[in-house]
Design a protein around this motif. Structure first.
Motif, PDB file in Angstrom:
ATOM      1  N   VAL A  62      25.664   1.746   2.079  1.00  0.00           N
ATOM      2  CA  VAL A  62      24.966   0.587   1.503  1.00  0.00           C
ATOM      3  C   VAL A  62      25.453  -0.694   2.162  1.00  0.00           C
ATOM      4  CG1 VAL A  62      24.746  -0.815  -0.588  1.00  0.00           C
ATOM      5  CG2 VAL A  62      24.373   1.657  -0.699  1.00  0.00           C
ATOM      6  N   GLN A  74      24.032  -0.908   5.712  1.00  0.00           N
ATOM      7  CA  GLN A  74      22.605  -1.229   5.739  1.00  0.00           C
ATOM      8  C   GLN A  74      22.317  -2.663   5.306  1.00  0.00           C
ATOM      9  OE1 GLN A  74      20.025   0.809   6.821  1.00  0.00           O
ATOM     10  NE2 GLN A  74      21.699   2.118   7.502  1.00  0.00           N
ATOM     11  N   ARG A 114      22.221  -5.724  -0.943  1.00  0.00           N
ATOM     12  CA  ARG A 114      23.332  -4.819  -1.220  1.00  0.00           C
ATOM     13  C   ARG A 114      23.205  -4.330  -2.657  1.00  0.00           C
ATOM     14  NH1 ARG A 114      28.292  -3.893  -3.209  1.00  0.00           N
ATOM     15  NH2 ARG A 114      29.832  -2.841  -1.867  1.00  0.00           N
ATOM     16  N   GLN A 135      16.871   1.417   1.007  1.00  0.00           N
ATOM     17  CA  GLN A 135      17.675   0.266   0.566  1.00  0.00           C
ATOM     18  C   GLN A 135      16.875  -1.024   0.466  1.00  0.00           C
ATOM     19  OE1 GLN A 135      21.744   0.150   1.439  1.00  0.00           O
ATOM     20  NE2 GLN A 135      21.839  -2.059   1.822  1.00  0.00           N
ATOM     21  N   VAL A 171      19.608   6.488   1.187  1.00  0.00           N
ATOM     22  CA  VAL A 171      20.015   5.076   1.243  1.00  0.00           C
ATOM     23  C   VAL A 171      19.348   4.377   2.427  1.00  0.00           C
ATOM     24  CG1 VAL A 171      21.967   3.535   1.667  1.00  0.00           C
ATOM     25  CG2 VAL A 171      22.192   5.414   0.032  1.00  0.00           C
TER      26      VAL A 171
END
Length: 360
Positions: free
Chosen positions: A206, A209, A216, A168, A164
């Motif tokens: 998530v 970040q 997202r 991301q 992730v």
């Protein structure tokens, strides 16, 4: 041309050699300036019946590419040029790994199926990030994430979180893969308690970040078709309770019922036509459990528009293909899109969303 010329030539090669040759050719095509965007202008469906917006993202078609075909994301522009509504790459792990020993991919033509025991062979999260960062996204690109083979299950969460963090900013969605049969003990993570903890951690990461990436991406979870019904229901419930945004139903199966090809004895996950009915019934079960609270992606044995339509009416918002591309060729995508448009019109549906779950 594919069925009469290319397929016979490719099927003379070892299955994995043919796979690498095809991906290499598509990677080269992806690098031709302006070609993917120009081609997609002709191949992307224009019928408003096929359009959806899910998780705030537009999908021109409900037909997507399943994970496993483009593990390292080297050919996403070329795949988008075929008219897919979205693309799933991976499975990717934090560190590069070679996967299981060859041979590990087998065609079963008499069963219209494949068996693979690849073992998450991939170039690692950093390499995938570089590929996706450099390539234009003509369709949403999802990233299927897993753990390295050497990582014990008690430390598996950290591998998913590393993926992730690394990806991301280039991922339009994350798919948590706990259902491949080819990584030792991975499927144990589907048990409700373990799965809930894993998904909660991924969803939390998530969100954390989001500040850095300004994105997202939704988190989906991919489940196996071999779970006992009570375990399947418990896993689906755990996924919902943990805050996942969707489900992918299903991964490959260990079952071998009704197969005729000699390679049926090979270890690994089976995909293709033998999975058509089973995966559709699992989509229906998942839809009934979730009551439509999250989108479902139906995958397994989709070879015709009717196969895709059946999964949508069973409860899938989106569908994915892999094995059918090997047997039918790139024209499959256009055929599925056109056929779905016709079936939706015949059913009196104005759009895909209206058809979702109407046979559940």
């Amino acid at each position: 041309m594919y069925r009469e010329l290319l397929k016979p030539l490719l099927f003379r090669l070892d299955a994995e050699d043919a796979h690498h040759l095809t991906i290499h050719a598509l990677a080269l095509a992806s690098g031709i300036p302006a070609w993917p965007a120009l081609a997609r202008g002709f191949t992307a469906p224009s019928d408003p019946r096929l359009k959806q917006t899910l998780w705030g993202q537009p999908f021109a078609s409900p037909v997507g590419l399943a994970a496993g075909l483009d593990k390292n994301g080297v050919a996403t522009p070329a795949f988008a040029a075929l008219g897919f509504g979205f693309l799933e790459v991976g499975t990717v792990t934090p560190l590069a790994q070679a996967g299981n020993d060859r041979p590990r991919l087998f065609r079963l033509p008499s069963d219209t199926a494949l068996i693979n025991r690849m073992g998450f062979n991939n170039a690692g999260a950093s390499a995938l990030h570089a590929q996706l960062k450099a390539a234009p996204h003509h369709a949403p690109v999802w990233v299927n994430i897993g753990k390295n083979k050497v990582t014990p299950n008690e430390d598996a969460v950290q591998d998913y979180l590393k993926c992730v963090r690394a990806l991301q900013d280039v991922a339009d969605a994350f798919v948590v893969n706990v259902s491949s049969p080819n990584t030792p003990n991975l499927r144990a993570l589907q048990a409700a308690d373990e799965l809930s903890a894993l998904v909660r951690a991924v969803v939390k990461e998530v969100e954390a970040q989001r500040v850095k990436t300004l994105k997202r991406p939704p988190v989906l979870v991919k489940l196996a078709p071999d779970l006992h019904p009570a375990d399947f229901e418990a896993s689906v419930g755990a996924v919902l309770d943990a805050g996942a945004s969707g489900l992918i139903i299903s991964n490959t199966t260990l079952a071998r019922d009704g197969l005729s090809h000699p390679s049926a004895k090979e270890a690994g996950g089976l995909s293709g036509k033998p999975l058509t009915g089973r995966s559709t019934e699992l989509v229906r079960a998942a839809y009934q459990i979730t009551q439509g609270r999250v989108p479902i992606v139906g995958v397994g044995g989709i070879f015709s528009p009717q196969d895709a339509y059946d999964k949508i009416r069973a409860g899938a918002n989106l569908v994915e293909v892999y094995s059918a591309l090997i047997y039918e060729g790139p024209s499959l995508v256009r055929r599925l899109n056109m056929g779905l448009s016709e079936l939706l019109a015949q059913g009196g549906f104005k759009n895909v969303q209206e058809a979702v779950g109407t046979a559940s």
